[in-house]
Every structure is written in structure tokens, then in C-alpha cells.
Design a protein around this motif. Structure first.
Motif, PDB file in Angstrom:
ATOM      1  N   GLY A 274     -37.696  -6.843 -96.710  1.00 20.22           N
ATOM      2  CA  GLY A 274     -39.083  -7.209 -96.450  1.00 20.22           C
ATOM      3  C   GLY A 274     -39.406  -7.280 -94.974  1.00 20.22           C
ATOM      4  N   GLU A 275     -38.420  -7.651 -94.157  1.00 22.24           N
ATOM      5  CA  GLU A 275     -38.641  -7.755 -92.712  1.00 22.24           C
ATOM      6  C   GLU A 275     -38.867  -6.395 -92.077  1.00 22.24           C
ATOM      7  OE1 GLU A 275     -39.122 -10.508 -91.241  1.00 22.24           O
ATOM      8  OE2 GLU A 275     -38.558 -11.824 -92.900  1.00 22.24           O
ATOM      9  N   PHE A 276     -38.311  -5.345 -92.693  1.00 25.12           N
ATOM     10  CA  PHE A 276     -38.444  -4.000 -92.138  1.00 25.12           C
ATOM     11  C   PHE A 276     -39.292  -3.098 -93.020  1.00 25.12           C
ATOM     12  CE2 PHE A 276     -34.528  -5.594 -90.176  1.00 25.12           C
ATOM     13  CZ  PHE A 276     -34.798  -5.333 -88.842  1.00 25.12           C
ATOM     14  N   SER A 277     -40.117  -3.717 -93.867  1.00 26.81           N
ATOM     15  CA  SER A 277     -40.988  -2.921 -94.727  1.00 26.81           C
ATOM     16  C   SER A 277     -42.022  -2.171 -93.886  1.00 26.81           C
ATOM     17  CB  SER A 277     -41.707  -3.819 -95.732  1.00 26.81           C
ATOM     18  OG  SER A 277     -42.620  -4.671 -95.056  1.00 26.81           O
ATOM     19  N   VAL A 278     -42.552  -1.105 -94.440  1.00 26.04           N
ATOM     20  CA  VAL A 278     -43.564  -0.309 -93.735  1.00 26.04           C
ATOM     21  C   VAL A 278     -44.764  -1.185 -93.372  1.00 26.04           C
ATOM     22  CG1 VAL A 278     -45.169   1.616 -93.959  1.00 26.04           C
ATOM     23  CG2 VAL A 278     -42.832   1.843 -94.835  1.00 26.04           C
ATOM     24  N   LYS A 279     -45.158  -2.064 -94.284  1.00 28.55           N
ATOM     25  CA  LYS A 279     -46.330  -2.921 -94.045  1.00 28.55           C
ATOM     26  C   LYS A 279     -46.084  -3.880 -92.883  1.00 28.55           C
ATOM     27  CE  LYS A 279     -49.386  -6.250 -96.355  1.00 28.55           C
ATOM     28  NZ  LYS A 279     -49.650  -6.977 -97.634  1.00 28.55           N
ATOM     29  N   ARG A 280     -44.918  -4.544 -92.882  1.00 31.40           N
ATOM     30  CA  ARG A 280     -44.657  -5.520 -91.830  1.00 31.40           C
ATOM     31  C   ARG A 280     -44.480  -4.827 -90.474  1.00 31.40           C
ATOM     32  NH1 ARG A 280     -43.499 -10.775 -92.139  1.00 31.40           N
ATOM     33  NH2 ARG A 280     -42.838 -10.718 -94.324  1.00 31.40           N
ATOM     34  N   VAL A 281     -43.793  -3.697 -90.467  1.00 32.44           N
ATOM     35  CA  VAL A 281     -43.602  -2.965 -89.220  1.00 32.44           C
ATOM     36  C   VAL A 281     -44.929  -2.448 -88.688  1.00 32.44           C
ATOM     37  CG1 VAL A 281     -42.603  -0.868 -88.245  1.00 32.44           C
ATOM     38  CG2 VAL A 281     -41.188  -2.382 -89.639  1.00 32.44           C
ATOM     39  N   ALA A 282     -45.784  -1.935 -89.576  1.00 30.12           N
ATOM     40  CA  ALA A 282     -47.101  -1.445 -89.146  1.00 30.12           C
ATOM     41  C   ALA A 282     -47.925  -2.566 -88.522  1.00 30.12           C
ATOM     42  CB  ALA A 282     -47.845  -0.831 -90.334  1.00 30.12           C
ATOM     43  N   ALA A 283     -47.737  -3.783 -89.006  1.00 24.26           N
ATOM     44  CA  ALA A 283     -48.483  -4.915 -88.457  1.00 24.26           C
ATOM     45  C   ALA A 283     -48.060  -5.228 -87.026  1.00 24.26           C
ATOM     46  CB  ALA A 283     -48.287  -6.141 -89.345  1.00 24.26           C
ATOM     47  N   MET A 284     -46.878  -4.764 -86.636  1.00 23.77           N
ATOM     48  CA  MET A 284     -46.403  -4.985 -85.279  1.00 23.77           C
ATOM     49  C   MET A 284     -46.963  -3.976 -84.275  1.00 23.77           C
ATOM     50  SD  MET A 284     -42.372  -5.916 -85.898  1.00 23.77           S
ATOM     51  CE  MET A 284     -42.111  -6.192 -84.141  1.00 23.77           C
ATOM     52  N   ARG A 285     -47.601  -2.919 -84.779  1.00 25.85           N
ATOM     53  CA  ARG A 285     -48.055  -1.845 -83.896  1.00 25.85           C
ATOM     54  C   ARG A 285     -48.926  -2.338 -82.741  1.00 25.85           C
ATOM     55  NH1 ARG A 285     -49.011   3.657 -83.561  1.00 25.85           N
ATOM     56  NH2 ARG A 285     -47.856   4.112 -85.474  1.00 25.85           N
ATOM     57  N   PRO A 286     -49.961  -3.161 -82.973  1.00 25.51           N
ATOM     58  CA  PRO A 286     -50.790  -3.591 -81.839  1.00 25.51           C
ATOM     59  C   PRO A 286     -49.996  -4.318 -80.759  1.00 25.51           C
ATOM     60  CG  PRO A 286     -51.892  -4.091 -83.914  1.00 25.51           C
ATOM     61  CD  PRO A 286     -50.490  -3.680 -84.260  1.00 25.51           C
ATOM     62  N   GLU A 287     -49.019  -5.135 -81.159  1.00 22.93           N
ATOM     63  CA  GLU A 287     -48.219  -5.862 -80.174  1.00 22.93           C
ATOM     64  C   GLU A 287     -47.333  -4.916 -79.372  1.00 22.93           C
ATOM     65  OE1 GLU A 287     -47.220 -10.226 -81.724  1.00 22.93           O
ATOM     66  OE2 GLU A 287     -46.560  -8.678 -83.116  1.00 22.93           O
ATOM     67  N   ILE A 288     -46.760  -3.911 -80.052  1.00 25.89           N
ATOM     68  CA  ILE A 288     -45.917  -2.952 -79.347  1.00 25.89           C
ATOM     69  C   ILE A 288     -46.762  -2.122 -78.381  1.00 25.89           C
ATOM     70  CG2 ILE A 288     -44.331  -1.010 -79.591  1.00 25.89           C
ATOM     71  CD1 ILE A 288     -43.621  -2.067 -82.385  1.00 25.89           C
ATOM     72  N   GLU A 289     -47.939  -1.700 -78.835  1.00 24.55           N
ATOM     73  CA  GLU A 289     -48.836  -0.937 -77.958  1.00 24.55           C
ATOM     74  C   GLU A 289     -49.230  -1.759 -76.736  1.00 24.55           C
ATOM     75  OE1 GLU A 289     -51.995   0.039 -80.608  1.00 24.55           O
ATOM     76  OE2 GLU A 289     -51.112   1.974 -81.203  1.00 24.55           O
ATOM     77  N   GLN A 290     -49.543  -3.038 -76.960  1.00 30.21           N
ATOM     78  CA  GLN A 290     -49.924  -3.907 -75.849  1.00 30.21           C
ATOM     79  C   GLN A 290     -48.777  -4.066 -74.859  1.00 30.21           C
ATOM     80  OE1 GLN A 290     -50.512  -8.102 -76.756  1.00 30.21           O
ATOM     81  NE2 GLN A 290     -52.190  -8.221 -75.282  1.00 30.21           N
ATOM     82  N   ALA A 291     -47.570  -4.249 -75.378  1.00 29.76           N
ATOM     83  CA  ALA A 291     -46.410  -4.390 -74.490  1.00 29.76           C
ATOM     84  C   ALA A 291     -46.197  -3.130 -73.668  1.00 29.76           C
ATOM     85  CB  ALA A 291     -45.163  -4.705 -75.312  1.00 29.76           C
ATOM     86  N   CYS A 292     -46.305  -1.962 -74.309  1.00 23.14           N
ATOM     87  CA  CYS A 292     -46.141  -0.698 -73.591  1.00 23.14           C
ATOM     88  C   CYS A 292     -47.193  -0.559 -72.490  1.00 23.14           C
ATOM     89  CB  CYS A 292     -46.231   0.478 -74.559  1.00 23.14           C
ATOM     90  SG  CYS A 292     -44.808   0.642 -75.673  1.00 23.14           S
ATOM     91  N   ASP A 293     -48.433  -0.857 -72.813  1.00 23.51           N
ATOM     92  CA  ASP A 293     -49.507  -0.711 -71.823  1.00 23.51           C
ATOM     93  C   ASP A 293     -49.344  -1.691 -70.664  1.00 23.51           C
ATOM     94  OD1 ASP A 293     -50.983   1.478 -72.739  1.00 23.51           O
ATOM     95  OD2 ASP A 293     -52.043   0.272 -74.221  1.00 23.51           O
TER      96      ASP A 293
END
Length: 408
Positions: free
Chosen positions: A102-121
Motif C-alpha cells: 500500500g505504501e508503494f501503490s500507484v495511488k499513493r505514489v501519484a499523490a507524492m508528485r506535487p511534493e517531488i515536483e516542488q522539491a525539484c524546482d
């Protein structure tokens, strides 16, 4: 007189992106070739199909406690994965996979996208503010990976430098003094995670360790050492490999300018480009170890009960019978999936997160710095070939206007 077996691992490369010539020579012999590991003879699996067959076979055990289990270490040490779920079989292994799914499900990982994008920027903002040149590994690769794994596990980002320093020791087992360094780093990381679990019990957050504490530790489904070892493994596996893929993948694109331009100018290629980079680099270079619990027939060869194997994703990913022109980086390539995350029941549990993290990291980098280029000649980029994870940790890059040539 018994024939002398070729020694493995083989690390010497003439071109950083091509497998060692000695390794390719073994691949030409057979899908399975007997080699001499530091711990004794074992079968090196050189073909893609044989690799998938054996990694999917329940008779091939991951349990390092079995007598004769093959290891790749030249120095005597206690392997860091021993006792972890990665070295379990059957129902025991399935329990931990279910716990983490569940921690690595597509749904949970997709929810992390905005945070990863923000960190990259934010990291790219700082790189641009400071101006070129920059060491991409230190300025982008490591902190992107660190911030993501910190968010996932609930590790305070201000502690990232501490665990980054200790994790680096784990991936260089052939260096002088490695057993002592690795033992010291593992002890420091275990103590840190032990304290973190205590804090999560008192003040849980929206993170993996907090959920594992609440759902598995408190009800008694796992004990504290099991939780600590699992957390330690995820921290180690999720940090060094992804950071290295960002840096070494960028180096590969910059050394192949036409491929860089394809990915930069055709965003629809990005997802496939990440898969091609994973195939082409095969950064976990030495292989995946197993031991046969029964006789296993693979083509014309039998792996006898008690014999060890080393599956080489590096060779499987360069199998000319599977990939056209396998030694060429081609971000437009389509075809069978690579072996860089393994295969079968032990397929990397974090592959979904790794893929989205790499997609975002490359997309933001190429969008924000479309004129990115090497700041030194290609020949001056150092590559690590003796470590478990292949690649470069020193990538000087620049961007902006090119300096005018000085008239001769």
C-alpha cells in the motif's frame, strides 16, 4: 588438473557505458557460465530469458542463511541484507510485500508528485540563483532522492546529510576497511531509526514509518527489530540508487546529445526514456544472488540443488537476442521490459516510486535548463566501477550562453 574458472565480479571497463569486455565474452559462451566468486563457484546467468526464468522460480532461494549461498564480497563481512525481507522466501516474504504494497501503490505514489515536483524546482531555483557551473550530483541528484525518501518514511530532511554520509559506505564493499566502515554505518543508522520509531510512537505523522508503527508494531504483527531492519533497507535502497540514476542518467544524455534533444523536445518520450536509461545503465551492476533448493533445469543446463547463481541484469539488459543494437542508448526504443528492478516475487518493491521520481527529476531538469551541458570534457567525468552501484558521483555541468571562442 581442474579448469580454472573466470573470477567474478569483473569490473574493468574500456568505455564507461559498455559492460566489461570480459563479461561480454562470458555472455557469448552460454546463458549460464560457471564462475569463481570470492565464496566459491557459482553460475553466472548471462541471458535475459534465463534470468527471468530463474528469478521467477520458487526453487531459487534468496535466503542467505542457507549453506553455500553465494556472495560477491571480497572481504569477510556480515551482509547488510541478511535477515531482511529481501532475503526471505515464500509466505514470510509475501507477508512483508503485503505490508509494504500500500505504501508503494500507484495511488499513493501519484499523490507524492506535487511534493517531488516542488522539491525539484526549489533545487533548480537555487542552482540557477548560484549560477553555473554546478556539480549536479551534489546540487540535484542527492537532494532530490533525499527529500523524496524523507517524505516517504517521515525522516526529518535536516537529517539527510547524516544518513547520506552513512549510506554511501554500504555500496562500496570492496574498498579497504569496508567491513568495519559498513558495520559502523549500519549501527549508526539503526540507532537513528530506533530513536525515530520511538518519536513516531509518541507523535505519529502522515508517513510510512508512522503507519507501520500503528498498523504492525503496536498490534504485535512485527517486532521492533523487524521494523527497524525494514525501515533501514528502504532508506538505503531508495536513496543511493535513485540519486545515482539521476546523475548518471543525465551524464548519459549529455554524452549523447541527440538523445538529450529528443527527450527535451518531445515530452511524450519521457516515460520510455527513463525505462531506456534504466536498461542502458543497469547501475546495480554486479547481480542478484540466489541458491537452488532443488535441481533446476534451464535450457541445456542444470543448476543442482545447493548451487548458487548470480543473475546479471547488466548482461540481460544487453542481450542482443532481446534488444536490437543493445549497446546503443535509444530513448525511442520500445520492447520487452528491462531487468533493472529484478523480476518475479522479488521485483523491487519501490519501483513505482523510483520511476515517477526519475520521470519528474528529468522532466524538471530538461524543462528548466534546456541548454544544460557538461562543464568539462567527457574524458574527465569519473565513473565508479568497483562499487555495487555503477555510475558517476561527480558531474560538473553548466548552462546559459556558451563562451565565445578565443581567436587562434
Amino acid at each position: 588438473m581442474a579448469e580454472q574458472l573466470p573470477a567474478y565480479p569483473i569490473t574493468e571497463r574500456t568505455c564507461p557505458y559498455d559492460p566489461p569486455a570480459g563479461l561480454l565474452a562470458l555472455q557469448q559462451q552460454a546463458p549460464l557460465v560457471k564462475v569463481q566468486l570470492p565464496t566459491g563457484p557459482a553460475w553466472l546467468v548471462t541471458s535475459y530469458d534465463a534470468a527471468r526464468t530463474l528469478l521467477d522460480d520458487p526453487r531459487m532461494s534468496s535466503d542467505m542463511s542457507r549453506e553455500g549461498f553465494p556472495t560477491l564480497y571480497r572481504q569477510k563481512m556480515r551482509p547488510v541484507l541478511k535477515g531482511s525481507f529481501m532475503r526471505m522466501d515464500g509466505e514470510d516474504h509475501a507477508f512483508y510485500r503485503t505490508m509494504l504494497a500500500g505504501e508503494f501503490s500507484v495511488k499513493r505514489v501519484a499523490a507524492m508528485r506535487p511534493e517531488i515536483e516542488q522539491a525539484c524546482d526549489q533545487l533548480l531555483d537555487e542552482m540557477i540563483r548560484q549560477g553555473p557551473p554546478a556539480n549536479l550530483h551534489d546540487s540535484y541528484g542527492i537532494p532530490v532522492s533525499s527529500s523524496t525518501i524523507c517524505r516517504l518514511l517521515g525522516v526529518p530532511y535536516e537529517d539527510a546529510e547524516f544518513f547520506t554520509t552513512h549510506l554511501e559506505a554500504l555500496f562500496d564493499p570492496h574498498r579497504a576497511g569496508a567491513p568495519e566502515r559498513i558495520a559502523k554505518s549500519k549501527a549508526a543508522l539503526s540507532a537513528y531509526l530506533d530513536e525515530l520509531v520511538t518519536r513516531k510512537q509518541k507523535e505519529p505523522g502522515d508517513d510510512m514509518i508512522s503507519r507501520l508503527v500503528a498498523d504492525y508494531l503496536v498490534p504485535g504483527k512485527v517486532d521492533r527489530p523487524e521494523l527497524l531492519l525494514t525501515s533501514y533497507l528502504l532508506l538505503a535502497a531508495g536513496h543511493e540508487t535513485t540519486a545515482n540514476m539521476i546523475t548518471t542518467g543525465t551524464a548519459a544524455l549529455l554524452m549523447h546529445p541527440e538523445q538529450f534533444a529528443y527527450v527535451r523536445d518531445e515530452p511524450q518520450l519521457l516515460r520510455g526514456a527513463v525505462e531506456e536509461l534504466l536498461r542502458y545503465l543497469s547501475i546495480f551492476q554486479f547481480g542478484i544472488t540466489r541458491i537452488a533448493t532443488e535441481d533446476v533445469r534451464v535450457g541445456d543446463q542444470t543448476v543442482a540443488a545447493g548451487e548458487g547463481i548470480v543473475v546479471s541484469p547488466l548482461l540481460g539488459n544487453r542481450d542482443a537476442g532481446v534488444y536490437d543494437d543493445p549497446h546503443t542508448l535509444d530513448v525511442r526504443r520500445r520492447g520487452r521490459p528491462h531487468l533493472s528492478f529484478g523480476h518475479g516475487p522479488h521485483l523491487c518493491v519501490g519501483h513505482t516510486l523510483a520511476r515517477i521520481e526519475l520521470q519528474i527529476a528529468f522532466e524538471r531538469l530538461l524543462t528548466r535548463l534546456p541548454d544544460l551541458r557538461l562543464a568539462v570534457p567527457e574524458s574527465e567525468i569519473p565513473f565508479r566501477t568497483e562499487t555495487l552501484v555503477f555510475g558517476t558521483v561527480d558531474l560538473p555541468v553548466t548552462w546559459g550562453e556558451r563562451p565565445e571562442r578565443t581567436p587562434a
